[in-house]
Enzyme design. Structure first.
Site, PDB file in Angstrom:
ATOM      1  N   MET A 275      16.954   6.260 -13.913  1.00 26.53           N
ATOM      2  CA  MET A 275      16.553   5.678 -12.631  1.00 26.53           C
ATOM      3  C   MET A 275      15.097   5.201 -12.732  1.00 26.53           C
ATOM      4  O   MET A 275      14.415   5.052 -11.720  1.00 26.53           O
ATOM      5  CB  MET A 275      16.726   6.695 -11.500  1.00 26.53           C
ATOM      6  CG  MET A 275      18.188   7.141 -11.359  1.00 26.53           C
ATOM      7  SD  MET A 275      18.630   7.761  -9.732  1.00 26.53           S
ATOM      8  CE  MET A 275      17.523   9.135  -9.560  1.00 26.53           C
ATOM      9  N   GLY A 276      14.611   4.986 -13.955  1.00 24.31           N
ATOM     10  CA  GLY A 276      13.233   4.523 -14.145  1.00 24.31           C
ATOM     11  C   GLY A 276      12.247   5.662 -13.953  1.00 24.31           C
ATOM     12  O   GLY A 276      12.605   6.837 -14.055  1.00 24.31           O
TER      13      GLY A 276
ATOM     14  N   HIS B  64      12.706  10.896 -21.136  1.00 24.37           N
ATOM     15  CA  HIS B  64      13.497   9.670 -21.332  1.00 24.37           C
ATOM     16  C   HIS B  64      13.204   9.057 -22.705  1.00 24.37           C
ATOM     17  O   HIS B  64      14.116   8.569 -23.387  1.00 24.37           O
ATOM     18  CB  HIS B  64      13.141   8.626 -20.271  1.00 24.37           C
ATOM     19  CG  HIS B  64      13.451   9.026 -18.860  1.00 24.37           C
ATOM     20  ND1 HIS B  64      12.480   9.275 -17.920  1.00 24.37           N
ATOM     21  CD2 HIS B  64      14.642   9.215 -18.232  1.00 24.37           C
ATOM     22  CE1 HIS B  64      13.051   9.588 -16.771  1.00 24.37           C
ATOM     23  NE2 HIS B  64      14.359   9.573 -16.927  1.00 24.37           N
TER      24      HIS B  64
HETATM   25  O1  PAF Z   1      19.771  11.459 -14.267  1.00 30.98           O
HETATM   26  C1  PAF Z   1      19.574  10.367 -13.710  1.00 30.98           C
HETATM   27  O2  PAF Z   1      18.505   9.748 -13.838  1.00 30.98           O
HETATM   28  C2  PAF Z   1      20.682   9.764 -12.860  1.00 30.98           C
HETATM   29  O3  PAF Z   1      21.406  10.736 -12.186  1.00 30.98           O
HETATM   30  C3  PAF Z   1      21.622   8.818 -13.661  1.00 30.98           C
HETATM   31  C4  PAF Z   1      22.369   9.581 -14.736  1.00 30.98           C
HETATM   32  C5  PAF Z   1      20.821   7.695 -14.293  1.00 30.98           C
HETATM   33  C6  PAF Z   1      22.676   8.201 -12.729  1.00 30.98           C
HETATM   34  O4  PAF Z   1      22.083   7.454 -11.718  1.00 30.98           O
END
Ligand code: PAF
Length: 281
Positions: free
Chosen positions: A34-35, A41
């Site tokens: 979700m950025g 990440h």
């Molecule tokens: O973990 C997240 O950032 C969100 O739940 C995902 C997996 C991108 C789904 O919107």
């Protein structure tokens, strides 16, 4: 620093790029996000790059996984910085759909979940996993990726998505990666930036309490007693505890006997910020 990754905003443009990757014989990995990217990440993208020649990172703040009273509108959106970080780790493509692209007018499909989706987060955010499941299923189908990388930080989400991919015969391998932590133990999360300096100093109590509970269980304490102790420690630090629970590490069912793999999972509010964490016992 590598090249800024190409950005596509539609399913058609995504498919054009991924068809090119397949034509060149490359494997593709997707990192759904979700950025508001952080080192957790980035670790996923690096691992994705190790598994597949091509990596797509989706950035989509998914409205269907937020309840009306939650932080959808204030969820951090840091696209410029995200793209700069992704260029450093050689992501090939960023998929940035709009809500209208993901959920066209008249969208009417849901995925009903049970098993690992039951309890824990679902007791406090009943809408959450159906929103996650539909968007993740769409991302898998839109990208036709070979691998999808998920952090263990959202452990229940990881188990729900893994089970969904298996149950629906989605042709993708869900690959988990350990939680990335600050030196004081706080699990990295995009929501940590909501914390005031005072709250940030208190936040590692969750990982400390879970670590202590895990050690106690390994030393022979009953899981129920160990998580109750952890709950009290976290509450005594001023947090409002949603849950601290011991679950079977794979099924997330309540533990039934000796010797099964146990995962400890917790969620608690620190001021206006909801933090979650988990550990193996
Ligand atoms: O973990 C997240 O950032 C969100 O739940 C995902 C997996 C991108 C789904 O919107």
């Amino acid at each position: 620093m590598g090249q800024t990754p190409k950005v596509v905003e539609t399913v058609a443009a995504l498919r054009e790029e991924t068809a090119r990757y397949r034509a060149e014989g490359s494997k593709l990995a997707i990192v759904p996000t979700m950025g508001a990217l952080h080192e957790g990440h980035i670790a996923l993208v690096k691992q994705a790059k190790a598994l597949a020649r091509r990596v797509v990172v989706s950035i989509f703040v998914n409205p269907t996984q937020f309840a009306p009273n939650e932080d959808f509108s204030r969820y951090p959106r840091t696209l410029e910085r995200d793209l700069a970080l992704l260029s450093e780790v050689d992501a090939d493509l960023v998929y940035l759909p709009s809500a209208a692209e993901m959920y066209p007018e008249g969208f009417a499909t849901r995925i009903a979940l049970s098993g690992p989706a039951e309890g824990l987060e679902s007791d406090f955010r009943p809408h959450f996993f159906s929103g996650v499941a539909i968007v993740v299923a769409k991302l898998f189908l839109q990208s036709e990726a070979d691998f999808a990388l998920f952090g263990e930080k959202d452990y229940q989400q990881l188990k729900v998505v893994t089970r969904m991919a298996r149950d629906l015969d989605l042709k993708i391998e869900v690959v988990p990666l350990p939680t990335v932590r600050e030196p004081d133990g706080l699990a990295l999360s995009s929501r940590n930036r909501y914390l005031t300096p005072e709250e940030r100093a208190v936040a590692p109590v969750i990982s400390r309490a879970l670590n202590a509970a895990a050690a106690a269980i390994r030393a022979g304490t009953q899981p129920q007693a160990a998580v109750e102790e952890a709950r009290q420690t976290i509450a005594a630090a001023g947090l409002n505890v949603d849950y601290v629970e011991a679950r079977h590490a794979e099924t997330l069912a309540p533990p039934e006997g000796l010797g099964e793999p146990i995962r400890l999972l917790a969620a608690a509010w620190l001021g206006k910020t909801r933090l979650i964490d988990n550990m193996p016992a």
